[in-house]
Design a protein around this motif. Structure first.
Motif, PDB file in Angstrom:
ATOM      1  N   CYS A  16     -35.768 -89.664  66.574  1.00 15.04           N
ATOM      2  CA  CYS A  16     -35.967 -90.489  65.386  1.00 15.04           C
ATOM      3  C   CYS A  16     -37.425 -90.398  64.935  1.00 15.04           C
ATOM      4  O   CYS A  16     -38.343 -90.671  65.710  1.00 15.04           O
ATOM      5  CB  CYS A  16     -35.601 -91.941  65.691  1.00 15.04           C
ATOM      6  N   TRP A  26     -34.337 -95.302  70.918  1.00 15.36           N
ATOM      7  CA  TRP A  26     -33.119 -95.347  70.117  1.00 15.36           C
ATOM      8  C   TRP A  26     -31.897 -95.224  71.010  1.00 15.36           C
ATOM      9  O   TRP A  26     -31.978 -94.847  72.175  1.00 15.36           O
ATOM     10  CB  TRP A  26     -33.114 -94.239  69.086  1.00 15.36           C
ATOM     11  N   HIS A  28     -28.550 -93.842  69.455  1.00 13.68           N
ATOM     12  CA  HIS A  28     -27.983 -92.581  68.962  1.00 13.68           C
ATOM     13  C   HIS A  28     -28.763 -92.129  67.732  1.00 13.68           C
ATOM     14  O   HIS A  28     -29.413 -92.936  67.062  1.00 13.68           O
ATOM     15  CB  HIS A  28     -26.508 -92.731  68.594  1.00 13.68           C
ATOM     16  N   ARG A  30     -29.011 -89.921  63.968  1.00 12.16           N
ATOM     17  CA  ARG A  30     -28.303 -89.500  62.760  1.00 12.16           C
ATOM     18  C   ARG A  30     -29.212 -88.595  61.939  1.00 12.16           C
ATOM     19  O   ARG A  30     -30.426 -88.781  61.911  1.00 12.16           O
ATOM     20  CB  ARG A  30     -27.898 -90.711  61.910  1.00 12.16           C
ATOM     21  N   CYS A  40     -32.566 -93.238  63.728  1.00 10.90           N
ATOM     22  CA  CYS A  40     -31.718 -93.849  64.756  1.00 10.90           C
ATOM     23  C   CYS A  40     -30.589 -94.658  64.105  1.00 10.90           C
ATOM     24  O   CYS A  40     -30.696 -95.130  62.975  1.00 10.90           O
ATOM     25  CB  CYS A  40     -32.551 -94.710  65.690  1.00 10.90           C
ATOM     26  N   CYS A  41     -29.506 -94.818  64.846  1.00  8.32           N
ATOM     27  CA  CYS A  41     -28.308 -95.494  64.365  1.00  8.32           C
ATOM     28  C   CYS A  41     -28.515 -97.009  64.272  1.00  8.32           C
ATOM     29  O   CYS A  41     -29.519 -97.546  64.738  1.00  8.32           O
ATOM     30  CB  CYS A  41     -27.135 -95.185  65.288  1.00  8.32           C
ATOM     31  N   ASP A  42     -27.530 -97.689  63.724  1.00  6.46           N
ATOM     32  CA  ASP A  42     -27.622 -99.142  63.565  1.00  6.46           C
ATOM     33  C   ASP A  42     -27.478 -99.906  64.876  1.00  6.46           C
ATOM     34  O   ASP A  42     -27.748-101.104  64.908  1.00  6.46           O
ATOM     35  CB  ASP A  42     -26.592 -99.636  62.556  1.00  6.46           C
ATOM     36  N   ARG A  47     -32.930 -99.075  63.501  1.00  5.77           N
ATOM     37  CA  ARG A  47     -31.972 -98.812  62.426  1.00  5.77           C
ATOM     38  C   ARG A  47     -32.564 -97.932  61.326  1.00  5.77           C
ATOM     39  O   ARG A  47     -32.391 -98.172  60.129  1.00  5.77           O
ATOM     40  CB  ARG A  47     -31.453-100.118  61.842  1.00  5.77           C
ATOM     41  N   ALA A  49     -31.984 -94.770  60.338  1.00  6.44           N
ATOM     42  CA  ALA A  49     -31.138 -93.942  59.475  1.00  6.44           C
ATOM     43  C   ALA A  49     -30.706 -94.740  58.243  1.00  6.44           C
ATOM     44  O   ALA A  49     -30.773 -94.237  57.116  1.00  6.44           O
ATOM     45  CB  ALA A  49     -29.924 -93.421  60.238  1.00  6.44           C
ATOM     46  N   THR A  50     -30.297 -95.981  58.444  1.00  4.65           N
ATOM     47  CA  THR A  50     -29.915 -96.824  57.312  1.00  4.65           C
ATOM     48  C   THR A  50     -31.116 -97.142  56.441  1.00  4.65           C
ATOM     49  O   THR A  50     -31.021 -97.139  55.205  1.00  4.65           O
ATOM     50  CB  THR A  50     -29.250 -98.122  57.809  1.00  4.65           C
ATOM     51  N   SER A  63     -23.832 -87.133  62.357  1.00  2.00           N
ATOM     52  CA  SER A  63     -24.233 -87.427  63.726  1.00  2.00           C
ATOM     53  C   SER A  63     -25.148 -86.311  64.222  1.00  2.00           C
ATOM     54  O   SER A  63     -24.942 -85.141  63.907  1.00  2.00           O
ATOM     55  CB  SER A  63     -23.012 -87.535  64.631  1.00  2.00           C
TER      56      SER A  63
END
Length: 115
Positions: A16, A26, A28, A30, A40-42, A47, A49-50, A63
């Motif tokens: 990330c 992190w 996971h 993205r 990094c995922c939510d 968070r 990636a979002t 992914s």
């Protein structure tokens, strides 16, 4: 949506981008399908990636985990199969989950439950 996916763009790195810069960790990863940004995922504390989607309006991520090739569209809230992207396709397989090695706190699962 043709500009939402650029199969020729390389990933921004193997972790990330924002967590790496801040010394974070992190769960996971993205990959932005438009510009290659790795976030990094939510489920991760940052968070990112979002946050990248909200900032750039790049709606499609893929992914960046080994064995996963699904895409997600933030605008439609749908997953789908997409084209092959420029390598690498995932984070290094020797990188732990959560990661990266040496920066994940011992109480990481408890930290995530408290959120």
């Amino acid at each position: 949506m043709s500009n939402a996916v650029d199969p020729t763009v390389l990933p921004s790195g193997t972790g990330c981008t924002e967590c790496e810069a801040a010394g974070g960790w992190w769960v996971h990863l993205r990959r932005c399908a438009a510009c290659g940004h790795i976030g990094c995922c939510d489920d991760s504390p940052g968070r990112h990636a979002t946050a990248h989607w909200r900032h750039t309006k790049h709606p499609v991520i893929r992914s960046f985990e080994p064995g996963e090739d699904w895409f997600w569209n933030f605008d439609t809230n749908q997953s789908y199969a997409g084209p092959a992207l420029a390598p690498p396709q995932h984070r290094p397989v020797d990188q732990p989950v959560p990661g990266p090695q040496g920066r994940v706190p011992a109480d990481w699962a408890e930290q995530l439950r408290r959120r």
